[in-house]
Design an enzyme around this catalytic site. Structure first.
Site, short mmCIF file in Angstrom:
data_model
loop_
_atom_site.label_atom_id
_atom_site.label_comp_id
_atom_site.label_asym_id
_atom_site.label_seq_id
_atom_site.Cartn_x
_atom_site.Cartn_y
_atom_site.Cartn_z
CD GLU A 109 -2.45 -1.29 2.74
OE1 GLU A 109 -2.46 -0.30 3.52
OE2 GLU A 109 -2.92 -2.39 3.05
CE LYS A 147 4.95 4.78 7.38
NZ LYS A 147 4.58 6.08 7.92
CG ASP A 179 3.54 12.25 5.73
OD1 ASP A 179 3.43 11.86 6.92
OD2 ASP A 179 4.42 13.03 5.36
CE1 TYR A 204 -3.65 1.80 9.46
CE2 TYR A 204 -3.36 3.87 8.29
CZ TYR A 204 -3.31 3.14 9.46
OH TYR A 204 -2.91 3.74 10.60
CE LYS A 264 9.75 7.00 6.74
NZ LYS A 264 9.38 7.26 8.10
CB CYS A 296 37.89 36.26 -11.86
SG CYS A 296 37.44 34.72 -12.68
CB CYS A 299 40.78 34.99 -15.66
SG CYS A 299 39.64 36.37 -15.40
CB CYS A 305 34.68 37.25 -13.93
SG CYS A 305 36.20 37.41 -14.88
CB CYS A 318 37.48 34.95 -17.80
SG CYS A 318 37.13 33.80 -16.47
S1 IVH Z 1 -0.68 -0.16 8.74
C1 IVH Z 1 0.20 -2.29 12.83
N1 IVH Z 1 -0.90 1.04 6.41
O1 IVH Z 1 2.15 4.72 9.31
C2 IVH Z 1 0.36 -1.56 11.55
N2 IVH Z 1 -0.10 2.30 8.25
O2 IVH Z 1 4.57 4.24 10.84
C3 IVH Z 1 -0.55 -0.45 11.40
N3 IVH Z 1 0.38 4.64 7.73
O3 IVH Z 1 0.63 4.59 12.44
C4 IVH Z 1 -0.28 0.48 10.31
N4 IVH Z 1 -0.21 4.56 5.62
O4 IVH Z 1 -0.37 6.16 10.67
C5 IVH Z 1 -0.55 1.17 7.70
N5 IVH Z 1 -1.16 2.00 4.30
C6 IVH Z 1 -0.83 2.11 5.59
C7 IVH Z 1 -0.37 3.33 6.13
C8 IVH Z 1 -0.02 3.38 7.47
C9 IVH Z 1 0.24 5.33 6.58
C10 IVH Z 1 0.88 5.21 8.99
C11 IVH Z 1 0.00 4.91 10.17
C12 IVH Z 1 0.90 4.23 11.15
C13 IVH Z 1 2.25 4.69 10.70
C14 IVH Z 1 3.33 3.74 11.13
#
Ligand code: IVH
Length: 675
Positions: free
Chosen positions: A118, A120, A122, A228, A315, A409, A412, A427, A433
């Site tokens: 998936e 991640k 933010d 998620y 990451k 410079c 030169c 320069c 130069c």
């Molecule tokens: S699963 C026990 N899936 O990342 C595992 N987390 O660094 C539960 N996060 O606290 C997390 N996208 O806030 C999961 N696709 C995703 C995520 C995700 C972002 C965040 C979440 C978690 C943190 C962990």
């Protein structure tokens, strides 16, 4: 490095104090003082020390804690199932090790399980509780055990179902609340317009919005929820993570992209493709999350103290990293501009090793107060060139050096000038130069300058690279090397002779062309023409004071400075003398009497082919006499200068009754003014 126990403990205490301060700023105040990657760097340093010296681990170390204590204002809720964190991977090696560890833990016949990947997201983790299909509670992660009840705020999130179409007694869904990039940008723009505080990034904006006691504020913010995981209430027939998410999707939840892979290589390829798409996604992500897809295998793998064994974050390489700036060097560009370049202790930023970073100009160095020896943060995102975003003044070593603009410079040794009001230093040794010569050569032979069309750019660069032509004066000594040139690969006798003839022919030139060919900063074609008319010949121009130069039409303070300095640089004079000795000559130009702009207020248009002069030259002459030259004929046009093969503009002028001037009439007109 060998350190004694006291020094190690002191370093640990220092890192702990910093991390605590940053945890508080991040989790409680929603106002981080650092980029995540910078925080991670500090944390990793502490983890490395703790791993090497486990006997010295401090009892209050933040490395075994998730998040921070919740705020006191909201009702606190204890999670029935703790909300854990994820381990981090950064490299393909890490990934292979992770997969190996998973295999080692699984029963023998279940090697290489399928993985679900998936994005991640933010944002911030939120747990939602639905009772009999109704959203009854939303809780933040908090410290993982206890979070804050933010139900009223979460209910305002528009892509989230408040009522489910099915009647399940108890369903717990977890996911991420985030603010899409576009909404974040607008929020900050509006805040700025109102003079209010802006947010550091979309995640903080999302967190700040959810922590409002008044739900109307959260409602006005563009938040979104992406699910998620299902932590309670998943139907027994669903046996994989991916199916659990598709099930949530069917219930009306948004989910992010999902990919199923079997091998580390497939996973790596997907990870790379996500890096490439990253900047185009509507929300911020900081990596991918890898999960063993089978829920039964997840159960078999279980948890470590604060993270699952069946999932991990892969990451993206940090885009902001701290490193040391060892020195500042000055680079001279092809046009003579001096740019300060920071020499860094090489560091990986955004997946690429960076050892140089442009510091733009001396003003930027002063603004950031950067000194050689400082610790700095370097940022690089996507394909954008790396830059210094921060100087760590607290970490400044005693021997850090203040850097100033060089007076001469570095290439030169010609004097360096920085015209007032400009950020860039340059320069003055334009013709001499080495850093500027290739550009100076190409400009010198170009059509509007000395117009040596028999000497093409490709050959010129070739001669330059071979050391046959070092500066523009050397072009006129090429006839001494006829044999050597003929022997060059791909350059026969005939082409050499044509080239030499073109060079010879260029000696008979005009003063404006010659002035333009010198490539003086700020002196384009029109200015060169104006200077020629103002001073009549080269010697008076070379001797002119800054005040005298400024009397020329279209020469301001900066250009006057630049011309003045150009003719003060000894090296340039040497090259000019060699050019004149080689036989370059022109007819003196009759000067326009001071302040005389007889065509002021007139508007001219030029069309067709002129025999005796180029259209650009005609344009410059008209401008020098005060006329404006525009591209199309209108009722406001004073006159149309029409050469051979004039087309629609001529027809247009005749239709509108605009005066039409032939080339011969134009020459007479010019003569009448210059006589
Ligand atoms: S699963 C026990 N899936 O990342 C595992 N987390 O660094 C539960 N996060 O606290 C997390 N996208 O806030 C999961 N696709 C995703 C995520 C995700 C972002 C965040 C979440 C978690 C943190 C962990």
């Amino acid at each position: 490095m060998i350190m004694n126990t006291a020094a190690i403990t002191a370093q640990m205490r220092k890192l702990i104090a910093q991390l605590k301060q940053h945890n508080h700023a991040y989790y409680v105040l929603d106002n981080p003082l650092l980029e995540d990657s910078e925080y991670d760097q500090l944390r990793q340093e502490l983890v490395a020390l703790e791993t090497a010296y486990p006997e010295l681990v401090q009892s209050d170390s933040p490395t075994n804690q998730v998040g921070d204590k919740p705020l006191p204002f909201f009702t606190q809720v204890t999670h029935q199932i703790p909300m854990l964190s994820l381990g981090n991977l950064f490299t393909f090696d890490d990934l292979q090790n992770f997969m190996r560890r998973v295999n080692d833990r699984l029963a023998d016949h279940q090697q290489n399980p399928e993985y679900e990947v998936e994005l991640k997201l933010d944002g911030l983790a939120v747990s939602l509780l639905y009772q009999n299909g109704q959203l009854t509670q939303a809780v933040t992660r908090g410290d993982g055990q206890t979070g804050e009840d933010i139900t009223q705020n979460v209910r305002t999130i528009r892509n989230l179902p408040l009522q489910l179409a099915i009647d399940i007694p108890r369903l717990e869904v977890r996911g991420e609340v985030l603010m899409p990039k576009a909404g974040f940008a607008k929020l900050n723009r509006d805040a700025q317009a109102k003079g209010e505080k802006t947010f550091a990034n979309p995640r903080n904006a999302a967190a700040g919005s959810l922590r409002q006691l008044d739900p109307n504020i959260a409602k006005s913010r563009p938040l979104a929820f992406y699910a998620y995981s299902v932590n309670q209430g998943l139907p027994a027939e669903i046996t994989t993570q991916s199916d659990a998410l598709f099930w949530l999707q069917a219930l009306g939840f948004s989910i992010s992209d999902i990919k199923i892979v079997q091998t580390a290589e497939q996973l790596q390829a997907y990870y790379q493709s996500v890096i490439e798409q990253r900047s185009r996604l509507p929300f911020e992500i900081d990596g991918t999350v890898i999960k063993v897809n089978s829920l039964a295998l997840q159960e078999q793998l279980g948890f470590l103290s604060r993270e699952p064994r069946w999932a991990t974050a892969y990451k993206f390489p940090a885009e902001t990293v701290m490193t040391r700036l060892n020195a500042i060097e000055w680079q001279v560009g092809r046009t003579g501009q001096l740019t300060p370049v920071g020499k860094l202790e090489p560091v990986n930023v955004g997946g690429v090793t960076v050892s140089n970073v442009t510091l733009h100009n001396i003003g930027e160095i002063q603004r950031l107060d950067i000194r050689a020896g400082d610790m700095v943060s370097v940022h690089r995102a996507g394909d954008v060139i790396p830059k210094v975003t921060r100087v760590w003044q607290d970490e400044r070593p005693a021997n850090a050096q203040v850097v100033s603009l060089p007076t001469h410079c570095p290439v030169c040794d010609s004097p360096v000038i920085m015209p007032e009001g400009e950020a860039l230093a340059r320069c003055t040794g334009g013709l001499f130069c080495p850093a500027q010569q290739q550009e100076a050569l190409i400009h010198f032979v170009s059509r509007k300058a000395m117009d040596i069309d028999g000497l093409g750019e490709r050959w010129l660069i070739n001669f330059f690279e071979q050391g046959i032509v070092k500066n523009v004066a050397d072009i006129y000594t090429l006839n001494n090397h006829r044999d050597a040139l003929i022997n060059l690969e791909k350059l026969g006798e005939k082409s050499v002779d044509n080239m030499l003839a073109a060079i010879e022919k260029s000696k008979d030139t005009t003063l404006p062309r010659f002035i333009f060919a010198l490539g003086i900063g700020g002196v384009g074609e029109t200015t060169a023409m104006n200077l020629a008319m103002q001073f009549g010949d080269l010697q008076p121009l070379m001797a002119a004071s800054i005040e005298a130069l400024q009397k020329t039409p279209d020469v301001g303070e900066k250009t006057a400075d630049s011309i003045f300095e150009f003719f003060r640089a000894e090296h340039n004079i040497e090259v000019i003398n060699r050019l004149l000795q080689a036989g370059i000559h022109w007819q003196p130009v009759s000067q326009v009497p001071e302040g005389n702009q007889p065509l002021k207020g007139q508007s001219w248009v030029i069309t067709g082919t002129l025999e005796g002069m180029g259209r650009d030259e005609a344009k410059a002459k008209l401008q020098a006499l005060g006329a404006k030259v525009s591209g199309s004929v209108s009722a406001k046009t004073t006159a149309l200068l029409a050469g051979e093969k004039a087309g629609s503009k001529l027809a247009n002028a005749e239709k509108l009754g605009v005066k039409v001037v032939t080339e011969a009439q134009f020459t007479d007109l010019l003569n009448s003014y210059h006589a």
